[in-house]
Enzyme design. Structure first.
Site, PDB file in Angstrom:
ATOM      1  N   GLN A 104       0.633  -1.653   0.217  1.00  0.00           N
ATOM      2  CA  GLN A 104      -0.139  -0.352   0.346  1.00  0.00           C
ATOM      3  C   GLN A 104       0.922   1.538   0.666  1.00  0.00           C
ATOM      4  OE1 GLN A 104      -4.151  -0.887   0.416  1.00  0.00           O
ATOM      5  NE2 GLN A 104      -4.015   1.421  -0.633  1.00  0.00           N
ATOM      6  N   LYS A 119      -2.399  -0.997   6.953  1.00  0.00           N
ATOM      7  CA  LYS A 119      -3.553  -1.900   6.213  1.00  0.00           C
ATOM      8  C   LYS A 119      -3.983  -2.594   7.327  1.00  0.00           C
ATOM      9  CE  LYS A 119      -5.462  -4.034   2.815  1.00  0.00           C
ATOM     10  NZ  LYS A 119      -5.541  -3.483   1.034  1.00  0.00           N
ATOM     11  N   GLY A 158     -12.555  -0.360   3.352  1.00  0.00           N
ATOM     12  CA  GLY A 158     -12.827  -2.171   3.039  1.00  0.00           C
ATOM     13  C   GLY A 158     -11.449  -2.149   2.248  1.00  0.00           C
ATOM     14  N   ASP A 159     -11.808  -4.109   2.351  1.00  0.00           N
ATOM     15  CA  ASP A 159     -11.280  -4.522   1.237  1.00  0.00           C
ATOM     16  C   ASP A 159     -11.581  -5.765   1.565  1.00  0.00           C
ATOM     17  OD1 ASP A 159      -8.115  -5.014   0.102  1.00  0.00           O
ATOM     18  OD2 ASP A 159      -7.976  -6.501   1.181  1.00  0.00           O
ATOM     19  N   THR A 203     -12.382   0.540  -8.262  1.00  0.00           N
ATOM     20  CA  THR A 203     -10.835  -0.646  -8.572  1.00  0.00           C
ATOM     21  C   THR A 203     -11.285  -1.260  -9.529  1.00  0.00           C
ATOM     22  OG1 THR A 203     -10.703  -0.816  -5.450  1.00  0.00           O
ATOM     23  CG2 THR A 203      -9.282  -2.288  -7.397  1.00  0.00           C
ATOM     24  N   ASN A 234     -16.760  -7.170  -4.756  1.00  0.00           N
ATOM     25  CA  ASN A 234     -16.350  -6.006  -5.904  1.00  0.00           C
ATOM     26  C   ASN A 234     -15.361  -6.031  -6.634  1.00  0.00           C
ATOM     27  OD1 ASN A 234     -15.141  -3.644  -5.062  1.00  0.00           O
ATOM     28  ND2 ASN A 234     -16.502  -2.738  -4.702  1.00  0.00           N
TER      29      ASN A 234
END
Ligand code: GLU
Length: 439
Positions: A104, A119, A158-159, A203, A234
């Site tokens: 990241q 993260k 989110g992830d 994304t 997603n």
């Protein structure tokens, strides 16, 4: 240096893998700029600024007490507040969070939007849990996390396993504990209460735009291309939406149970109904789709030939055998929607075969880029229309592509987007760290 990373953080194979991939590509920049080596910037970058581990107790619907572990690794804040998602998945451990946080840093630097890297997450498994259980878990998680975050400190999102529902529950708890309407403390909020239009799509959309740029450099374009997509969350859903909008066709989706191949192209409305409304499985999609779709239980989606491969599930989902299959099937470009989905040997196999390979820290940066735009809207108390957000996303993705491409050329590794992304991200963070002294 890699041996030192392994020695200091044993039993974190994914972090070792992520660090090795970056360290292996930095030799040209360290040789050209000895001041970066002298300041031990690589060593400092490999050590998180702060790591937070905590207990998350909660009660399930039957009244039984459950205990999970929470993580937040605040990796680097030279360019801005720590920024990165939260992952809720049973596989989450410190090594996974560190690999994601490390990637990241570089990804966020590439966006050019002033965000540091972090993260977090938990080994909580949301699958099969009721809404009420997810809410209680999120509230307990935030009851510890709130003291570590803030719109100028650390901004989670989110992830895997964390979407709009979870962000809502966590935002509510943060607001209740702190008595602050601090919209910019989390991103991925609902558009009616401080979220950015277009964050959900960002994304996947961004990854397709990145793939299109890679094709363009090879004198090709997206319309008519057949794409193999993995995952069904997603990232996969909005990858497929953008592929179809731009005239390409997505043939597949997958989950841990197997994959679906749909000769007519994935029916997005049905997929959204099954995944987003019913929280079901890709097998359910295949059953309802009719004769064009087959479900292959336990199979690897990379058996399916296509012009493009867009891995959008999870780390190390595409190995060298899969890479060889895709190359035999004529793949031209691979663009990573997930974080580190391709094993190192598979990456090399693609590159040696002349396949354009876009690493996740560049190709999937659209999500965090729109998160940064959400932070910008929050600080100005603004709500931008979706077309403005999408226009900015397109510009950011083109810039990231061109930065990676040009950096690779400048350092003598033309066409190597992995090296280009790592070097360009590293230079931005390293220059800021150098300027800010030994902190
Ligand atoms: N989890 C996403 C990523 O891997 C997004 C992070 C964010 O929006 O902060 O980049």
């Amino acid at each position: 240096m890699h041996a030192e990373v392994v020695r200091r953080s044993p039993a974190e194979p994914e972090f070792h893998q992520a660090a090795r991939e970056v360290l292996e590509t930095l030799a040209p920049v360290l040789a050209a700029r000895p001041e970066l080596a002298d300041a031990a910037l690589v060593e400092r970058l490999c050590e998180p600024e702060r790591q937070i581990l905590f207990r998350v107790p909660w009660q399930d619907d039957a009244g039984a007490v459950r205990v999970n572990r929470g993580f937040r690794v605040e990796f680097n804040s030279a360019l801005g507040p720590y920024k990165g998602g939260l992952r809720f998945h049973p596989s989450v451990n410190l090594g996974i969070v560190k690999f994601l946080g490390f990637e990241q840093i570089f990804k966020n630097a590439l966006t050019g939007l002033g965000i540091g890297g972090g993260k977090g997450g938990s080994d909580f498994d949301p699958r099969g849990r009721s809404d009420a259980e997810v809410m209680r878990f999120c509230q307990s998680f935030m009851t510890e996390l709130y003291r570590h975050i803030g719109d100028r400190t650390d901004v989670p999102a989110g992830d895997i396993g964390v979407g709009g529902r979870e962000i809502g529950y966590m935002f509510g708890q943060y607001r209740r504990i702190t008595n602050r309407w601090e919209a910019g403390v989390l991103t991925g909020k609902g558009p009616g209460w401080g979220g950015s239009a277009g964050r959900t799509e960002a994304t996947g959309y961004g990854n397709v735009l990145f793939a299109a740029e890679m094709l363009r450099r090879r004198g090709e374009d997206l319309p008519g291309q057949q794409a193999v997509v993995s995952g069904s969350g997603n990232v996969a859903i909005y990858t497929i939406e953008k592929l179809h909008a731009l005239g390409a066709r997505a043939l597949t989706v997958s989950d841990s149970g197997g994959y679906v191949r749909d000769e007519k192209g994935i029916d997005l409305e049905l997929l959204k109904q099954v995944k987003e409304v019913e929280r079901g499985r890709v097998q359910d999609y295949a059953q309802r789709r009719g004769s064009s779709a087959v479900f292959v239980p336990g199979g690897s989606v990379w058996e399916v030939p296509g012009d493009l491969a867009l891995p959008s599930a999870t780390q190390n989902e595409l190995d060298v055998v899969d890479a060889l299959n895709l190359i035999r099937g004529g793949v031209k470009a691979v663009s990573e929607g997930a974080n580190m989905p391709t094993t190192p040997q598979a990456v090399r196999t693609f590159q040696d075969a002349g396949v354009a390979f876009g690493p996740g820290k560049a190709a999937n940066a659209g999500g965090v880029a729109v998160s940064a735009l959400e932070m910008r809207q929050n600080s100005g108390r603004e709500a931008w229309p979706q077309d403005r957000v999408e226009a900015e996303l397109a510009t950011v993705m083109r810039d990231i592509h061109d930065t990676c491409y040009e950096t690779a050329e400048r350092y003598g590794v033309p066409g190597d987007y992995v090296a280009g992304a790592n070097i360009a991200g590293f230079e931005r963070v390293a220059d800021a760290m150098l300027a800010q002294g030994l902190v």
